[in-house]
Design a protein around this motif. Structure first.
Motif, PDB file in Angstrom:
ATOM      1  N   ASN A   1      -5.412  16.326  -9.993  1.00 14.64           N
ATOM      2  CA  ASN A   1      -5.810  16.516  -8.607  1.00 14.64           C
ATOM      3  C   ASN A   1      -6.853  15.467  -8.212  1.00 14.64           C
ATOM      4  O   ASN A   1      -6.721  14.753  -7.206  1.00 14.64           O
ATOM      5  CB  ASN A   1      -6.441  17.909  -8.552  1.00 14.64           C
ATOM      6  N   MET A   2      -7.864  15.361  -9.067  1.00  8.41           N
ATOM      7  CA  MET A   2      -8.974  14.438  -8.836  1.00  8.41           C
ATOM      8  C   MET A   2      -8.505  12.984  -8.919  1.00  8.41           C
ATOM      9  O   MET A   2      -8.891  12.143  -8.108  1.00  8.41           O
ATOM     10  CB  MET A   2     -10.048  14.736  -9.892  1.00  8.41           C
ATOM     11  N   LEU A   3      -7.622  12.707  -9.891  1.00 10.15           N
ATOM     12  CA  LEU A   3      -7.124  11.344 -10.081  1.00 10.15           C
ATOM     13  C   LEU A   3      -6.373  10.861  -8.839  1.00 10.15           C
ATOM     14  O   LEU A   3      -6.555   9.726  -8.392  1.00 10.15           O
ATOM     15  CB  LEU A   3      -6.186  11.313 -11.301  1.00 10.15           C
ATOM     16  N   LEU A   4      -5.559  11.759  -8.265  1.00  8.70           N
ATOM     17  CA  LEU A   4      -4.826  11.412  -7.047  1.00  8.70           C
ATOM     18  C   LEU A   4      -5.795  11.067  -5.914  1.00  8.70           C
ATOM     19  O   LEU A   4      -5.622  10.059  -5.234  1.00  8.70           O
ATOM     20  CB  LEU A   4      -3.957  12.599  -6.616  1.00  8.70           C
ATOM     21  N   ILE A   5      -6.808  11.907  -5.743  1.00  9.22           N
ATOM     22  CA  ILE A   5      -7.775  11.665  -4.656  1.00  9.22           C
ATOM     23  C   ILE A   5      -8.472  10.319  -4.879  1.00  9.22           C
ATOM     24  O   ILE A   5      -8.608   9.511  -3.958  1.00  9.22           O
ATOM     25  CB  ILE A   5      -8.822  12.801  -4.568  1.00  9.22           C
TER      26      ILE A   5
ATOM     27  N   TYR B   1       0.829  -1.202   0.000  1.00 13.43           N
ATOM     28  CA  TYR B   1       0.000   0.000   0.000  1.00 13.43           C
ATOM     29  C   TYR B   1       0.869   1.260   0.000  1.00 13.43           C
ATOM     30  O   TYR B   1       0.673   2.164  -0.801  1.00 13.43           O
ATOM     31  CB  TYR B   1      -0.925  -0.033   1.228  1.00 13.43           C
ATOM     32  N   TRP B   2       1.868   1.270   0.897  1.00 15.15           N
ATOM     33  CA  TRP B   2       2.739   2.447   0.969  1.00 15.15           C
ATOM     34  C   TRP B   2       3.563   2.618  -0.297  1.00 15.15           C
ATOM     35  O   TRP B   2       3.790   3.732  -0.762  1.00 15.15           O
ATOM     36  CB  TRP B   2       3.652   2.390   2.206  1.00 15.15           C
ATOM     37  N   LEU B   3       3.966   1.476  -0.858  1.00  6.68           N
ATOM     38  CA  LEU B   3       4.737   1.531  -2.106  1.00  6.68           C
ATOM     39  C   LEU B   3       3.865   2.128  -3.222  1.00  6.68           C
ATOM     40  O   LEU B   3       4.327   2.943  -4.030  1.00  6.68           O
ATOM     41  CB  LEU B   3       5.193   0.122  -2.497  1.00  6.68           C
ATOM     42  N   TYR B   4       2.595   1.734  -3.242  1.00  8.12           N
ATOM     43  CA  TYR B   4       1.649   2.234  -4.242  1.00  8.12           C
ATOM     44  C   TYR B   4       1.454   3.749  -4.101  1.00  8.12           C
ATOM     45  O   TYR B   4       1.479   4.490  -5.076  1.00  8.12           O
ATOM     46  CB  TYR B   4       0.305   1.499  -4.075  1.00  8.12           C
ATOM     47  N   ILE B   5       1.307   4.197  -2.852  1.00 14.06           N
ATOM     48  CA  ILE B   5       1.110   5.635  -2.594  1.00 14.06           C
ATOM     49  C   ILE B   5       2.350   6.427  -3.030  1.00 14.06           C
ATOM     50  O   ILE B   5       2.244   7.478  -3.658  1.00 14.06           O
ATOM     51  CB  ILE B   5       0.837   5.888  -1.083  1.00 14.06           C
ATOM     52  N   LYS B   6       3.527   5.876  -2.697  1.00 18.06           N
ATOM     53  CA  LYS B   6       4.774   6.556  -3.071  1.00 18.06           C
ATOM     54  C   LYS B   6       4.899   6.628  -4.589  1.00 18.06           C
ATOM     55  O   LYS B   6       5.318   7.632  -5.148  1.00 18.06           O
ATOM     56  CB  LYS B   6       5.977   5.815  -2.477  1.00 18.06           C
ATOM     57  N   ARG B   7       4.517   5.521  -5.244  1.00 12.02           N
ATOM     58  CA  ARG B   7       4.576   5.488  -6.710  1.00 12.02           C
ATOM     59  C   ARG B   7       3.631   6.536  -7.308  1.00 12.02           C
ATOM     60  O   ARG B   7       3.969   7.231  -8.257  1.00 12.02           O
ATOM     61  CB  ARG B   7       4.198   4.080  -7.183  1.00 12.02           C
ATOM     62  N   MET B   8       2.438   6.635  -6.723  1.00 10.51           N
ATOM     63  CA  MET B   8       1.461   7.633  -7.200  1.00 10.51           C
ATOM     64  C   MET B   8       2.022   9.051  -7.050  1.00 10.51           C
ATOM     65  O   MET B   8       1.876   9.888  -7.925  1.00 10.51           O
ATOM     66  CB  MET B   8       0.168   7.542  -6.373  1.00 10.51           C
ATOM     67  N   SER B   9       2.671   9.272  -5.882  1.00 13.03           N
ATOM     68  CA  SER B   9       3.180  10.626  -5.638  1.00 13.03           C
ATOM     69  C   SER B   9       4.286  10.979  -6.621  1.00 13.03           C
ATOM     70  O   SER B   9       4.395  12.124  -7.037  1.00 13.03           O
ATOM     71  CB  SER B   9       3.654  10.779  -4.189  1.00 13.03           C
ATOM     72  N   LEU B  10       5.086   9.981  -7.022  1.00 14.79           N
ATOM     73  CA  LEU B  10       6.167  10.282  -7.966  1.00 14.79           C
ATOM     74  C   LEU B  10       5.669  10.346  -9.408  1.00 14.79           C
ATOM     75  O   LEU B  10       6.181  11.108 -10.208  1.00 14.79           O
ATOM     76  CB  LEU B  10       7.289   9.250  -7.849  1.00 14.79           C
ATOM     77  N   ARG B  11       4.670   9.536  -9.733  1.00 14.72           N
ATOM     78  CA  ARG B  11       4.204   9.484 -11.127  1.00 14.72           C
ATOM     79  C   ARG B  11       3.192  10.564 -11.464  1.00 14.72           C
ATOM     80  O   ARG B  11       3.107  10.989 -12.614  1.00 14.72           O
ATOM     81  CB  ARG B  11       3.605   8.109 -11.424  1.00 14.72           C
ATOM     82  N   ILE B  12       2.401  10.979 -10.487  1.00 14.80           N
ATOM     83  CA  ILE B  12       1.371  12.002 -10.778  1.00 14.80           C
ATOM     84  C   ILE B  12       1.708  13.332 -10.108  1.00 14.80           C
ATOM     85  O   ILE B  12       1.727  14.370 -10.756  1.00 14.80           O
ATOM     86  CB  ILE B  12      -0.035  11.517 -10.366  1.00 14.80           C
ATOM     87  N   ALA B  13       1.978  13.269  -8.774  1.00 17.58           N
ATOM     88  CA  ALA B  13       2.177  14.534  -8.052  1.00 17.58           C
ATOM     89  C   ALA B  13       3.447  15.265  -8.476  1.00 17.58           C
ATOM     90  O   ALA B  13       3.420  16.485  -8.658  1.00 17.58           O
ATOM     91  CB  ALA B  13       2.199  14.263  -6.550  1.00 17.58           C
ATOM     92  N   LEU B  14       4.536  14.504  -8.663  1.00 14.83           N
ATOM     93  CA  LEU B  14       5.817  15.156  -9.007  1.00 14.83           C
ATOM     94  C   LEU B  14       5.749  15.951 -10.322  1.00 14.83           C
ATOM     95  O   LEU B  14       6.049  17.150 -10.323  1.00 14.83           O
ATOM     96  CB  LEU B  14       6.943  14.109  -9.031  1.00 14.83           C
ATOM     97  N   PRO B  15       5.322  15.332 -11.458  1.00 12.25           N
ATOM     98  CA  PRO B  15       5.262  16.141 -12.692  1.00 12.25           C
ATOM     99  C   PRO B  15       4.272  17.293 -12.612  1.00 12.25           C
ATOM    100  O   PRO B  15       4.499  18.352 -13.209  1.00 12.25           O
ATOM    101  CB  PRO B  15       4.856  15.139 -13.778  1.00 12.25           C
TER     102      PRO B  15
ATOM    103  N   VAL C   1       0.128  19.120  -4.113  1.00 13.64           N
ATOM    104  CA  VAL C   1      -0.652  19.164  -5.376  1.00 13.64           C
ATOM    105  C   VAL C   1      -2.091  19.572  -5.085  1.00 13.64           C
ATOM    106  O   VAL C   1      -2.655  20.428  -5.760  1.00 13.64           O
ATOM    107  CB  VAL C   1      -0.619  17.778  -6.090  1.00 13.64           C
ATOM    108  N   LEU C   2      -2.673  18.971  -4.052  1.00 11.61           N
ATOM    109  CA  LEU C   2      -4.077  19.257  -3.736  1.00 11.61           C
ATOM    110  C   LEU C   2      -4.262  20.720  -3.347  1.00 11.61           C
ATOM    111  O   LEU C   2      -5.281  21.333  -3.646  1.00 11.61           O
ATOM    112  CB  LEU C   2      -4.577  18.349  -2.602  1.00 11.61           C
ATOM    113  N   TYR C   3      -3.241  21.290  -2.698  1.00 13.08           N
ATOM    114  CA  TYR C   3      -3.341  22.669  -2.224  1.00 13.08           C
ATOM    115  C   TYR C   3      -2.988  23.673  -3.311  1.00 13.08           C
ATOM    116  O   TYR C   3      -3.616  24.717  -3.445  1.00 13.08           O
ATOM    117  CB  TYR C   3      -2.402  22.838  -1.011  1.00 13.08           C
ATOM    118  N   ARG C   4      -1.993  23.323  -4.136  1.00 10.96           N
ATOM    119  CA  ARG C   4      -1.388  24.325  -5.015  1.00 10.96           C
ATOM    120  C   ARG C   4      -1.798  24.225  -6.489  1.00 10.96           C
ATOM    121  O   ARG C   4      -1.721  25.210  -7.211  1.00 10.96           O
ATOM    122  CB  ARG C   4       0.139  24.174  -4.906  1.00 10.96           C
TER     123      ARG C   4
END
Lengths: 190, 188
Positions: free
Chosen positions: A157-161, A73-87, A146-149
Motif C-alpha cells: 500500500n505504502m510502496l504504491l503511494i 508517466y502513464w505507462l509507468y503508472i499502469k506498470r505499477m498497477s499491474l505489478r503491485i496492485a494486481l497481485p 488496493v488503497l481502500y481494501r
C-alpha cells in the motif's frame, strides 16, 4: 566481485531475501508473544521493513528517472498497477474468500466472487490486442482499490503511494523546467 | 531529486497513515543512495565500512529499545507524549542497521545463488506467507516450553513458513497465468 545474472545483481536479491526472512521471523516471534522474545521483535522491526523500503527505492530509481514524457508517466503508472496492485488485490481477495467460506458469509463470498471475475475479465482483455489499451486504462482502477481494501498489506500500500508520489513530482518538475527553458529561449528570440 | 525528497517528506507528514511518514525517510535514503551511487562508493573505501554503522545502530537501539517498535509508538503518539526527538533517532537507527546489512551482504554475496533467486519473488512471499503462517499457528502448538526450546520452535516455524511459501511461489512462477496474476510478473 558481485555477480550479475540476467540484469539482476546478486547482492540486491540477497538483501531482499534477507529482509523477507526477517519479516517472517518477526511475525512468528510477535505471535509467540512473550517478554523474552519482545526484545528480538523490537530489534527486527527497527530494520526489516526499512530495509525493504530502502531497497525498493534503490531499485525503482532508474525507472522513475527514465520518465521523460506524459506517455512514459502513464505507462509507468499502469506498470505499477499491474505489478503491485494486481497481485495484492488477487491475494487479499483469495484470502478474504477463504475466510468468508469458513465463516459462511454469503455477502462477502458474493463480493469476492464478483471481484475475482472482474480481475479475470481484465486479464483476458489484457491479452487481447484489440482491448489491451482499454484494459490498461481499467487497470488504473486497481490502485484506489488496493488503497481502500488492502490495508493489511500496508507495505505494498505504502510502496504504491511512494512510487506514485515520486514519479508525479518528478514529471511535474521536468515539465516546469521545460516550460522555463522554452520561455527564456522564446524571450531571447523576441 | 532533493526537491522531490523534501516535498515527499512534507506531504507525508499530513497523511494520517502512520506507516507513510514512518517509511518515507527510508524511501528517500534509498533514492539518494542510488542517485549518488553511495553503496558502491562507500564499500570501495574499506571492507569494514559497516562497523561504524553497526555501532551507531547498536547504541541507538539500546537507547530507544521499545520505541523502535513503530507499530506501538507512532509519530503522532510521540508528538502527543512530547517525545518528538525519538522519531529522528529511530530513523537514524533504522538506516544504520540497513546500511550495516547492505554492506555485509554486498561483501559476502559474490555468486547468484538459489537464495538470490528467491529474492526475485519476495512480493509473492510477502503476500502468501500470512495464510501459511496462520494455518501453522492454528495447529495449537503448545507454548508451555522452556525458553531455549521455545526459541528453537519459533525459529524452526519461521524456517518452515519461509520454505513452504517459497516453494508455493516457485510453483506459481512455473505457470504463466499464475505468474502474471499472483506474482505480478506481467509485461505490457
Amino acid at each position: 566481485m558481485t555477480e550479475v545474472k540476467q540484469n539482476r545483481i546478486s547482492w540486491i536479491d540477497d538483501a531482499r531475501m534477507f529482509a523477507m526472512c526477517c519479516v517472517v521471523l518477526c511475525h512468528i516471534k510477535s505471535a509467540m508473544n512473550t517478554p523474552e522474545t519482545m526484545g528480538f521483535s523490537f530489534w527486527i522491526v527497527s530494520f526489516n521493513m526499512p530495509l525493504f523500503v530502502l531497497l525498493s527505492a534503490y531499485m525503482g530509481y532508474n525507472a522513475i528517472t527514465r520518465i521523460e514524457s506524459s506517455r512514459d508517466y502513464w505507462l509507468y503508472i499502469k506498470r505499477m498497477s499491474l505489478r503491485i496492485a494486481l497481485p495484492t488485490i488477487v491475494a487479499s481477495t483469495l484470502y478474504s474468500m477463504l475466510e468468508s467460506m469458513m465463516t459462511i458469509s454469503i455477502k462477502s463470498i458474493a463480493t469476492n466472487t464478483i471481484l475475482l471475475f472482474s480481475i479475470c475479465f481484465l486479464y483476458v482483455m489484457l491479452h487481447n490486442a484489440k482491448y489491451k489499451e482499454t484494459a490498461l486504462l481499467f487497470s488504473l482502477g486497481l490502485i484506489p482499490l488496493v488503497l481502500y481494501r488492502c490495508g493489511g498489506y500496508w507495505f505494498l500500500n505504502m510502496l504504491l503511494i511512494m512510487m506514485l508520489m515520486v514519479s508525479s513530482l518528478d514529471i511535474l518538475l521536468k515539465f516546469s523546467n521545460h516550460k522555463m527553458v522554452y520561455g527564456i529561449r522564446g524571450g531571447e528570440c523576441l | 531529486m532533493f526537491i522531490i525528497c523534501i516535498v515527499m517528506l512534507l506531504v507525508s507528514f499530513f497523511v494520517r497513515r502512520y506507516y507513510l511518514i514512518e517509511m518515507c525517510p527510508y524511501f528517500i535514503v534509498g533514492l539518494l543512495l542510488k542517485k549518488y551511487d553511495l553503496i558502491n562508493k562507500l564499500s570501495s573505501i574499506s571492507k569494514f565500512i559497516w562497523i561504524p554503522f553497526l555501532i551507531i545502530g547498536f547504541v541507538l537501539f539500546f537507547y530507544l529499545y521499545d520505541n523502535c517498535y513503530f507499530y506501538n509508538h507512532s509519530l503522532y503518539g510521540l508528538i502527543k507524549e512530547g517525545k518528538m526527538y525519538i522519531w529522528p533517532l529511530r530513523i537514524i537507527c533504522g538506516v544504520s542497521w540497513c546500511m550495516t546489512f547492505l554492506f555485509l551482504i554486498k561483501l559476502y554475496s559474490n555468486k547468484y545463488s538459489f537464495f538470490s533467486k528467491c529474492g526475485t519473488i519476495t512480493i509473492g512471499i510477502y503476500l502468501y506467507h500470512i495464510p501459511v503462517f496462520n494455518y501453522l499457528m492454528s495447529q495449537n502448538i503448545s507454548l508451555d516450553l522452556p525458553i531455549l526450546i521455545y526459541w528453537i520452535v519459533g525459529f524452526g516455524m519461521g524456517v518452515i513458513v519461509l520454505l513452504l511459501t517459497t516453494l508455493l511461489c516457485l510453483m506459481m512462477k512455473q505457470n504463466r497465468i499464475m505468474r502474471n496474476l499472483l506474482l505480478g510478473e506481467i509485461k505490457i
